[in-house]
Design a protein around this motif. Structure first.
Motif, PDB file in Angstrom:
ATOM      1  N   HIS A  63       0.815  -1.251   0.015  1.00 35.96           N
ATOM      2  CA  HIS A  63      -0.023   0.029   0.153  1.00 35.96           C
ATOM      3  C   HIS A  63       0.815   1.274  -0.048  1.00 35.96           C
ATOM      4  N   LEU A  64       1.678   1.209   0.953  1.00 34.95           N
ATOM      5  CA  LEU A  64       2.842   2.460   0.966  1.00 34.95           C
ATOM      6  C   LEU A  64       3.597   2.561  -0.094  1.00 34.95           C
ATOM      7  N   ALA A  65       4.113   1.460  -0.622  1.00 38.51           N
ATOM      8  CA  ALA A  65       4.936   1.583  -2.138  1.00 38.51           C
ATOM      9  C   ALA A  65       4.329   2.331  -3.085  1.00 38.51           C
ATOM     10  N   ALA A  66       2.835   1.671  -3.128  1.00 35.00           N
ATOM     11  CA  ALA A  66       2.134   2.164  -4.288  1.00 35.00           C
ATOM     12  C   ALA A  66       1.760   3.746  -4.142  1.00 35.00           C
ATOM     13  N   GLU A  67       1.771   4.185  -2.906  1.00 29.35           N
ATOM     14  CA  GLU A  67       1.520   5.711  -2.618  1.00 29.35           C
ATOM     15  C   GLU A  67       2.706   6.521  -3.002  1.00 29.35           C
ATOM     16  N   PHE A  68       4.036   5.865  -2.645  1.00 28.35           N
ATOM     17  CA  PHE A  68       5.351   6.598  -3.319  1.00 28.35           C
ATOM     18  C   PHE A  68       5.349   6.587  -4.647  1.00 28.35           C
ATOM     19  N   VAL A  69       5.173   5.347  -5.383  1.00 29.55           N
ATOM     20  CA  VAL A  69       5.515   5.209  -6.834  1.00 29.55           C
ATOM     21  C   VAL A  69       4.116   6.014  -7.527  1.00 29.55           C
ATOM     22  N   CYS A  70       2.891   5.792  -7.056  1.00 24.36           N
ATOM     23  CA  CYS A  70       1.861   6.475  -7.883  1.00 24.36           C
ATOM     24  C   CYS A  70       1.554   7.980  -7.389  1.00 24.36           C
ATOM     25  N   ARG A  71       0.732   7.845  -6.327  1.00 26.39           N
ATOM     26  CA  ARG A  71       0.737   9.209  -5.586  1.00 26.39           C
ATOM     27  C   ARG A  71      -0.255   9.067  -4.388  1.00 26.39           C
ATOM     28  N   ILE A  79       7.996   8.666  -6.809  1.00 27.63           N
ATOM     29  CA  ILE A  79       9.077   8.559  -5.826  1.00 27.63           C
ATOM     30  C   ILE A  79       9.386   6.760  -5.825  1.00 27.63           C
ATOM     31  N   PRO A  80      10.679   6.526  -5.764  1.00 29.03           N
ATOM     32  CA  PRO A  80      11.009   4.974  -5.997  1.00 29.03           C
ATOM     33  C   PRO A  80      10.826   4.291  -4.601  1.00 29.03           C
ATOM     34  N   ALA A  81      10.160   3.363  -4.727  1.00 28.44           N
ATOM     35  CA  ALA A  81       9.686   2.634  -3.517  1.00 28.44           C
ATOM     36  C   ALA A  81       9.191   0.875  -3.847  1.00 28.44           C
ATOM     37  N   GLU A  82       9.770   0.102  -3.178  1.00 27.21           N
ATOM     38  CA  GLU A  82       9.532  -1.239  -3.649  1.00 27.21           C
ATOM     39  C   GLU A  82       9.251  -2.190  -2.492  1.00 27.21           C
ATOM     40  N   ALA A  83       8.030  -2.915  -2.409  1.00 32.25           N
ATOM     41  CA  ALA A  83       7.733  -3.797  -1.416  1.00 32.25           C
ATOM     42  C   ALA A  83       8.472  -5.377  -1.842  1.00 32.25           C
ATOM     43  N   LEU A  84       8.868  -5.739  -0.975  1.00 29.02           N
ATOM     44  CA  LEU A  84       9.697  -7.233  -1.288  1.00 29.02           C
ATOM     45  C   LEU A  84       8.762  -8.344  -1.116  1.00 29.02           C
ATOM     46  N   THR A  85       7.400  -7.992  -1.163  1.00 28.36           N
ATOM     47  CA  THR A  85       6.427  -8.855  -0.895  1.00 28.36           C
ATOM     48  C   THR A  85       5.546  -9.556  -1.923  1.00 28.36           C
ATOM     49  N   THR A  86       6.054  -9.088  -3.330  1.00 27.39           N
ATOM     50  CA  THR A  86       5.063  -9.252  -4.251  1.00 27.39           C
ATOM     51  C   THR A  86       5.442 -10.026  -5.519  1.00 27.39           C
TER      52      THR A  86
END
Ligand SMILES: O=C(CO)[C@@H](O)[C@H](O)[C@H](O)[C@H](O)COP(=O)(O)O
Ligand SMILES: [Zn+2]
Length: 214
Positions: A63-71, A79-86
């Motif tokens: 959820h948080l990675a999506a908000e950084f990468v998208c808005r 903004i680059p962010a990556e969840a290691l769970t996907t």
């Protein structure tokens, strides 16, 4: 009264109580500010944010990675962010060949570079794969932040910044984490893009609860 009405009222009261405790905990708010600063520093030096968690906290990481990468809510550059769970291939290969406790640390070993930062989300503070992820960050001299609960658990003494959410139950702790996660994204994007923050009635350093009582 329908059973469901009673349960929603009980759960709302529990959620409000956990959030109220954080509203009055200036020490934890300072720890949260350190998390914001670390992530900001990383982005300002060209780094990226890696996130991880289990179960509901895996969903939080994504959820948080999506908000950084998208808005979050305002238009801006990604903004680059990556969840290691996907990536199910990576997760099942590491889990199958080396063990579930290294599903995140193994990815971090391959991905981390000097200016990166890691955010692990664990309500117990004791999930072995998060503990090992923090240890992998130490090896690479990359700062690690943990959002946790229940006094901080095992990760508390290992990570660089530990934000401990109040709450007796995993679900309550997760509900506090969600507020922290949205706030983190809001603070970081505001600083990076010079957004004017709408602070509502919370303009002083004084916690809202104390201002109300004054
Ligand atoms: O979402 C929930 C409970 O609300 C569960 O899926 C919960 O996240 C899982 O039990 C996790 O495995 C708990 O791990 P952790 O928070 O202790 O690291
Ligand atoms: Zn849940």
């Amino acid at each position: 009264m329908h059973q469901a009405s009673k349960i929603i009222c009980r759960n709302l009261e529990r959620s409000i109580s956990a959030k109220q405790q954080l509203l009055e905990d200036t020490q934890m708010q300072q720890e949260f500010s350190k998390a914001v600063d670390l992530i900001l520093q990383s982005y300002q030096s060209g780094g990226r944010l890696y996130l991880a968690g289990n179960g509901g906290s895996a969903a939080d990481a994504q959820h948080l990675a999506a908000e950084f990468v998208c808005r979050l809510s305002k238009d801006r550059a990604s903004i680059p962010a990556e969840a290691l769970t996907t990536d199910s291939s990576i997760l099942t290969a590491i889990g199958n060949d080396y063990g579930y406790d290294v599903v995140f640390s193994r990815q971090l070993e391959g991905k981390l570079t000097a200016n990166d930062v890691f955010l692990g989300i664990t309500t117990s503070g004791n999930s072995p794969n998060i503990v090992k992820a923090v240890e992998a960050c130490k090896e690479k001299q990359v700062p690690s932040i943990i959002f946790t609960g229940h006094g901080g658990g095992e990760v508390r003494s290992l990570c660089d910044v530990c934000v401990i959410a109040p709450g007796e139950l995993t679900s309550q702790i997760q509900e506090v984490h969600l507020v922290l996660e949205h706030t983190l994204c809001e603070c970081v994007e505001a600083a990076l893009f010079n957004f004017k923050l709408d602070l509502g009635s919370s303009t002083s350093d004084q916690p809202l609860s104390l201002k109300r009582a004054a």
